[in-house]
Design a protein around this motif. Sequence first.
Motif, PDB file in Angstrom:
ATOM      1  N   SER A  51       0.806  -1.216   0.000  1.00  0.00           N
ATOM      2  CA  SER A  51       0.000   0.000   0.000  1.00  0.00           C
ATOM      3  C   SER A  51       0.845   1.275   0.000  1.00  0.00           C
ATOM      4  N   ASP A  55       0.745   3.973  -3.030  1.00  0.00           N
ATOM      5  CA  ASP A  55       0.323   5.341  -2.752  1.00  0.00           C
ATOM      6  C   ASP A  55       1.382   6.348  -3.211  1.00  0.00           C
ATOM      7  N   VAL A 110      -7.058   3.937  -2.665  1.00  0.00           N
ATOM      8  CA  VAL A 110      -5.959   3.324  -1.917  1.00  0.00           C
ATOM      9  C   VAL A 110      -5.796   3.992  -0.557  1.00  0.00           C
ATOM     10  N   CYS A 113      -7.896   2.586   2.294  1.00  0.00           N
ATOM     11  CA  CYS A 113      -7.683   1.179   2.638  1.00  0.00           C
ATOM     12  C   CYS A 113      -6.631   1.076   3.725  1.00  0.00           C
ATOM     13  N   ILE A 118      -2.769  -3.720  -0.638  1.00  0.00           N
ATOM     14  CA  ILE A 118      -3.986  -3.358  -1.364  1.00  0.00           C
ATOM     15  C   ILE A 118      -4.262  -4.475  -2.362  1.00  0.00           C
ATOM     16  N   VAL A 131     -11.189  -2.190  -5.453  1.00  0.00           N
ATOM     17  CA  VAL A 131     -10.020  -1.919  -4.617  1.00  0.00           C
ATOM     18  C   VAL A 131     -10.424  -2.146  -3.166  1.00  0.00           C
ATOM     19  N   SER A 133      -8.819  -3.690   1.013  1.00  0.00           N
ATOM     20  CA  SER A 133      -7.752  -4.167   1.881  1.00  0.00           C
ATOM     21  C   SER A 133      -8.201  -5.472   2.527  1.00  0.00           C
TER      22      SER A 133
END
Length: 148
Positions: A51, A55, A110, A113, A118, A131, A133
């Motif tokens: 993640s 990001d 993202v 989450c 992810i 999308v 988590s």
Amino acid sequence: MEVEIAGDRLRLLGSDGEVLDESPSIERAVPDLSLLISTQPPVRAVAGFASLALDELLRGPAADGHAAIDTRHGEVVGGDQSIPGWVATATGAAGPLRIQMQSTLLAAAVSICQGPEIVIGLVDETTPVRVHSPLQDTMTCLVMPMRP
């Protein structure tokens, strides 16, 4: 002025209680947003990415407004940078996918989450990308892909 709902009527009342205007109330059902996800076709591929790295790529200058998820190479590509991940494809699925997305839209999904990974569910280039988590099993974001 005061608004009053009386039975199936909506009334606008003056300060003295006099009815200034009246109309039938409108029944408006709230859509069941869970149907947006449950009516999506089955995924052809699932991809996972760290993640924080995802990001940073999506918010960085390398993303250049868009990012592509490439299932053949198991990576997300933004501009001239990429981050590796993992990909699992459904049995009998057609060839690999390369789905382009606006980096700001994917970054927004993202960012909400939680957790170190992810997971992204992919169907095709025209179907919303899922999308989520693994730590939030009741939260799924849908993000529309860009046309190639």
